[in-house]
Design a protein around this motif. Structure first.
Motif, short mmCIF file in Angstrom:
data_model
loop_
_atom_site.label_atom_id
_atom_site.label_comp_id
_atom_site.label_asym_id
_atom_site.label_seq_id
_atom_site.Cartn_x
_atom_site.Cartn_y
_atom_site.Cartn_z
N MET A 1 0.84 -1.20 0.00
CA MET A 1 0.00 0.00 0.00
C MET A 1 0.88 1.25 0.00
N ASN A 2 0.50 2.21 -0.82
CA ASN A 2 1.28 3.46 -0.88
C ASN A 2 0.77 4.47 0.13
N ARG A 3 1.69 5.24 0.67
CA ARG A 3 1.35 6.30 1.63
C ARG A 3 2.06 7.57 1.21
N ALA A 31 4.20 10.34 6.08
CA ALA A 31 3.69 9.26 5.23
C ALA A 31 3.53 7.96 6.02
N ALA A 32 4.43 7.75 6.99
CA ALA A 32 4.37 6.52 7.80
C ALA A 32 3.55 6.74 9.07
N ALA A 33 2.98 7.95 9.23
CA ALA A 33 2.22 8.31 10.44
C ALA A 33 3.04 8.06 11.70
N LEU A 34 4.29 8.53 11.66
CA LEU A 34 5.21 8.33 12.79
C LEU A 34 5.53 9.64 13.51
N GLY A 52 8.09 -0.86 8.00
CA GLY A 52 7.69 -1.70 6.87
C GLY A 52 7.56 -0.96 5.55
N PHE A 53 8.14 0.25 5.47
CA PHE A 53 8.02 1.02 4.23
C PHE A 53 9.37 1.21 3.54
N ALA A 70 6.56 13.03 0.17
CA ALA A 70 7.21 11.72 0.03
C ALA A 70 6.14 10.68 -0.22
N LEU A 71 6.46 9.75 -1.09
CA LEU A 71 5.59 8.60 -1.32
C LEU A 71 6.32 7.36 -0.83
N LEU A 72 5.66 6.61 0.04
CA LEU A 72 6.23 5.36 0.57
C LEU A 72 5.44 4.18 0.05
#
Ligand code: MG
Length: 159
Positions: free
Chosen positions: A1-3, A52-55, A89-90, A153-155
């Motif tokens: 899945m892309n973020r 993007a990773a919601a971190l 995981g990205f 950024a796209l992950l």
């Protein structure tokens, strides 16, 4: 899945401070004030990756009150952010950054910045974009009081 993630940063500039953008030291009569090397491009980029990773954000991971981060190279912080993102995981698909500044002119350094950032992100240079615009003389960037940057950024999530 892309973020997808968005990042933004702004720093005041004053005479006699180093101007480091995208990890590259650029000759300039002014430079950003701040606790770290105040690399607005990398600060915006790190927030886009974390977003993007919601971190969270860089202020949370590298608090400006923590003496460990005083004067630290933002490339080192970016390395840590890449570690956090891959541990979640990205991997990085692509990034795009824009600098808003009256000076310096970024174009002569754009390729070096792309190569520097791509190496830390472990992606080909073709997946890293950097560009710049002046602010047409208006606002804090246009008046030469500050420089700012935005990044996306796209992950891609690892299966
Ligand atoms: Mg900053």
């Amino acid at each position: 899945m892309n973020r997808i993630g968005l990042g933004y940063d702004i720093h005041r500039v004053v005479p006699g401070r180093p101007m480091i953008l995208g990890g590259v030291d650029i000759p300039c009569p002014v430079g950003p004030l701040g606790h770290s090397d105040s690399d607005v491009l990398l600060h915006a980029l790190m927030d886009s990756l974390l977003g993007a990773a919601a971190l969270g954000d860089i202020g949370q991971h590298f608090p400006p009150t923590d003496p460990r981060y005083a004067g630290i190279s933002s490339l080192e912080l970016l390395r840590s952010v890449v570690g956090l993102v891959s541990a979640a995981g990205f991997r990085v698909e692509n990034v795009d950054m824009v600098l808003v500044a009256e000076q310096p002119k970024l174009a002569p350094y754009a390729e070096t910045i792309r190569e520097t950032v791509a190496e830390v992100l472990s992606v080909p240079v073709s997946r890293v974009s950097v560009k710049a615009t002046s602010n047409e003389g208006v606002g804090p960037e246009g008046r030469g009081e500050a420089i700012s940057a935005q990044a996306v950024a796209l992950l891609r999530g690892q299966p």
